[in-house]
Design a protein around this motif. Structure first.
Motif, PDB file in Angstrom:
ATOM      1  N   VAL A 152      57.112-114.583 -30.705  1.00  0.00           N
ATOM      2  CA  VAL A 152      57.067-114.019 -29.306  1.00  0.00           C
ATOM      3  C   VAL A 152      58.196-113.856 -28.508  1.00  0.00           C
ATOM      4  N   ASP A 153      59.041-114.705 -28.848  1.00  0.00           N
ATOM      5  CA  ASP A 153      60.668-114.370 -28.080  1.00  0.00           C
ATOM      6  C   ASP A 153      61.096-113.045 -28.386  1.00  0.00           C
ATOM      7  N   LYS A 154      60.724-112.729 -29.637  1.00  0.00           N
ATOM      8  CA  LYS A 154      61.497-111.564 -30.035  1.00  0.00           C
ATOM      9  C   LYS A 154      60.512-110.142 -29.899  1.00  0.00           C
ATOM     10  N   SER A 155      59.387-110.393 -29.309  1.00  0.00           N
ATOM     11  CA  SER A 155      58.617-109.412 -28.966  1.00  0.00           C
ATOM     12  C   SER A 155      57.949-108.757 -30.410  1.00  0.00           C
ATOM     13  N   PHE A 156      58.074-109.706 -31.331  1.00  0.00           N
ATOM     14  CA  PHE A 156      57.179-109.042 -32.608  1.00  0.00           C
ATOM     15  C   PHE A 156      55.864-108.632 -32.429  1.00  0.00           C
ATOM     16  N   TYR A 157      55.104-109.312 -31.725  1.00  0.00           N
ATOM     17  CA  TYR A 157      53.714-109.064 -31.788  1.00  0.00           C
ATOM     18  C   TYR A 157      53.362-107.735 -30.787  1.00  0.00           C
ATOM     19  N   ASN A 158      54.033-107.389 -30.009  1.00  0.00           N
ATOM     20  CA  ASN A 158      53.973-106.215 -29.330  1.00  0.00           C
ATOM     21  C   ASN A 158      53.614-104.946 -30.085  1.00  0.00           C
ATOM     22  N   GLY A 159      52.533-104.367 -29.941  1.00  0.00           N
ATOM     23  CA  GLY A 159      52.501-103.258 -30.617  1.00  0.00           C
ATOM     24  C   GLY A 159      51.797-103.486 -31.891  1.00  0.00           C
ATOM     25  N   THR A 160      51.239-104.787 -32.124  1.00  0.00           N
ATOM     26  CA  THR A 160      50.496-104.821 -33.536  1.00  0.00           C
ATOM     27  C   THR A 160      48.973-104.786 -33.331  1.00  0.00           C
ATOM     28  N   LEU A 161      48.257-105.120 -34.220  1.00  0.00           N
ATOM     29  CA  LEU A 161      46.746-105.009 -33.953  1.00  0.00           C
ATOM     30  C   LEU A 161      46.025-106.161 -34.313  1.00  0.00           C
ATOM     31  N   PHE A 162      44.942-106.338 -33.805  1.00  0.00           N
ATOM     32  CA  PHE A 162      43.840-107.203 -34.417  1.00  0.00           C
ATOM     33  C   PHE A 162      43.129-106.525 -35.571  1.00  0.00           C
ATOM     34  N   HIS A 163      43.718-106.672 -36.729  1.00  0.00           N
ATOM     35  CA  HIS A 163      43.509-105.631 -37.823  1.00  0.00           C
ATOM     36  C   HIS A 163      41.932-106.227 -38.622  1.00  0.00           C
ATOM     37  N   ARG A 164      41.681-107.341 -38.301  1.00  0.00           N
ATOM     38  CA  ARG A 164      40.444-107.650 -39.061  1.00  0.00           C
ATOM     39  C   ARG A 164      39.667-108.571 -38.339  1.00  0.00           C
ATOM     40  N   THR A 165      38.390-108.039 -38.123  1.00  0.00           N
ATOM     41  CA  THR A 165      37.454-108.962 -37.309  1.00  0.00           C
ATOM     42  C   THR A 165      36.089-109.127 -38.061  1.00  0.00           C
ATOM     43  N   VAL A 166      35.692-110.545 -37.924  1.00  0.00           N
ATOM     44  CA  VAL A 166      34.755-110.649 -38.644  1.00  0.00           C
ATOM     45  C   VAL A 166      33.490-111.186 -37.714  1.00  0.00           C
ATOM     46  N   ASN A 167      32.304-110.928 -37.316  1.00  0.00           N
ATOM     47  CA  ASN A 167      31.568-111.444 -36.313  1.00  0.00           C
ATOM     48  C   ASN A 167      30.895-112.995 -36.997  1.00  0.00           C
ATOM     49  N   ASN A 168      30.779-113.774 -35.931  1.00  0.00           N
ATOM     50  CA  ASN A 168      30.546-115.241 -36.177  1.00  0.00           C
ATOM     51  C   ASN A 168      31.645-116.017 -37.296  1.00  0.00           C
ATOM     52  N   PHE A 169      32.878-115.739 -36.796  1.00  0.00           N
ATOM     53  CA  PHE A 169      33.872-116.078 -37.952  1.00  0.00           C
ATOM     54  C   PHE A 169      35.100-116.248 -37.186  1.00  0.00           C
ATOM     55  N   MET A 170      35.904-114.854 -37.160  1.00  0.00           N
ATOM     56  CA  MET A 170      37.331-115.093 -36.586  1.00  0.00           C
ATOM     57  C   MET A 170      37.628-113.602 -36.261  1.00  0.00           C
ATOM     58  N   ILE A 171      38.813-113.761 -35.586  1.00  0.00           N
ATOM     59  CA  ILE A 171      39.606-112.158 -35.649  1.00  0.00           C
ATOM     60  C   ILE A 171      40.905-112.562 -35.894  1.00  0.00           C
ATOM     61  N   GLN A 172      41.617-111.610 -36.633  1.00  0.00           N
ATOM     62  CA  GLN A 172      42.718-111.724 -37.175  1.00  0.00           C
ATOM     63  C   GLN A 172      44.015-110.774 -36.809  1.00  0.00           C
ATOM     64  N   GLY A 173      45.128-110.991 -36.710  1.00  0.00           N
ATOM     65  CA  GLY A 173      46.232-110.135 -36.151  1.00  0.00           C
ATOM     66  C   GLY A 173      47.642-110.691 -36.663  1.00  0.00           C
ATOM     67  N   GLY A 174      48.524-109.746 -35.984  1.00  0.00           N
ATOM     68  CA  GLY A 174      49.876-110.019 -36.012  1.00  0.00           C
ATOM     69  C   GLY A 174      50.516-109.697 -37.159  1.00  0.00           C
TER      70      GLY A 174
END
Length: 209
Positions: free
Chosen positions: A75-97
């Motif tokens: 976070v401190d180096k702004s790494f996550y800015n502009g990344t995606l939640f690239h995988r989403t599974v209903n009734n499970f989890m959402i994945q990103g970064g």
């Protein structure tokens, strides 16, 4: 079977494959989880702005020093800015970064030690580190549990996935992300048809205890 399939894919930092995912990777004996896991501390909080809305995260640096510091450094180096939640599974989890627009991989730093044996459970609203089948392989990717997922916890036979924080506001946004239409193509599975972008992650005040 849907849940098992999801578990296997969460184990892949890159959806196109799992480096080193052989049986030999799991030969070490998992450490015994803490029988009395601590409650999550809220040492630092972040406002994650996405194209679906805002999510506020409280990160535990006290009980999860390696994992919490790892996230903080990204976070401190702004790494996550502009990344995606690239995988989403209903009734499970959402994945990103780990990917930017167009599903372009964004390499992270060196892998960290898996702290799942601390014993904090993958309950609804917690944030955990994604990794390959190699226990100590997590880098930048994370996931938010949208249901209780005890199958992802460390046990006497499983290394588990390290929980290092929780959603303190905006869980409704995470729920909405988890149910968007998805597609599978080019080796990627459960990818949102319309990209969900993490615009920024910035420090914010933690809610009063």
């Amino acid at each position: 079977m849907k849940k098992l399939s999801g578990l296997l894919f969460v184990g892949c930092i890159a959806l196109t494959g799992c480096e080193g995912s052989t049986d030999g990777d799991l030969t070490p004996t998992p450490p015994t989880p803490d029988p009395t896991p601590p409650a999550l501390a809220a040492d630092v909080c972040y406002l994650m702005k996405t194209t679906k809305g805002d999510i506020t995260l409280a990160i535990d640096l006290t009980n999860m020093p390696i994992t919490g510091k790892n996230f903080k450094q990204y976070v401190d180096k702004s790494f996550y800015n502009g990344t995606l939640f690239h995988r989403t599974v209903n009734n499970f989890m959402i994945q990103g970064g780990g990917f930017t627009t167009g599903l372009k991989s964004k390499p992270g730093d060196a892998p960290i030690k898996n702290e799942a044996a601390v014993g904090i459970s993958n309950k609804r609203g917690t944030i955990s580190m994604a990794r390959t089948t190699v226990p100590d392989s997590a880098t930048s990717q994370f996931f938010i549990n949208v249901l209780d997922n005890p199958d992802l916890d460390a046990s006497a036979s499983e290394f588990g996935y390290a929980v290092f924080g929780k959603v303190v506001d905006g869980m409704d946004v995470a729920d909405q992300i988890s149910i968007v239409p998805t597609k599978s193509s080019g080796g990627f599975a459960n990818t949102p048809v319309q990209e969900i972008l993490i615009n920024s992650v910035a420090t914010t005040s933690c809610p009063a205890a």
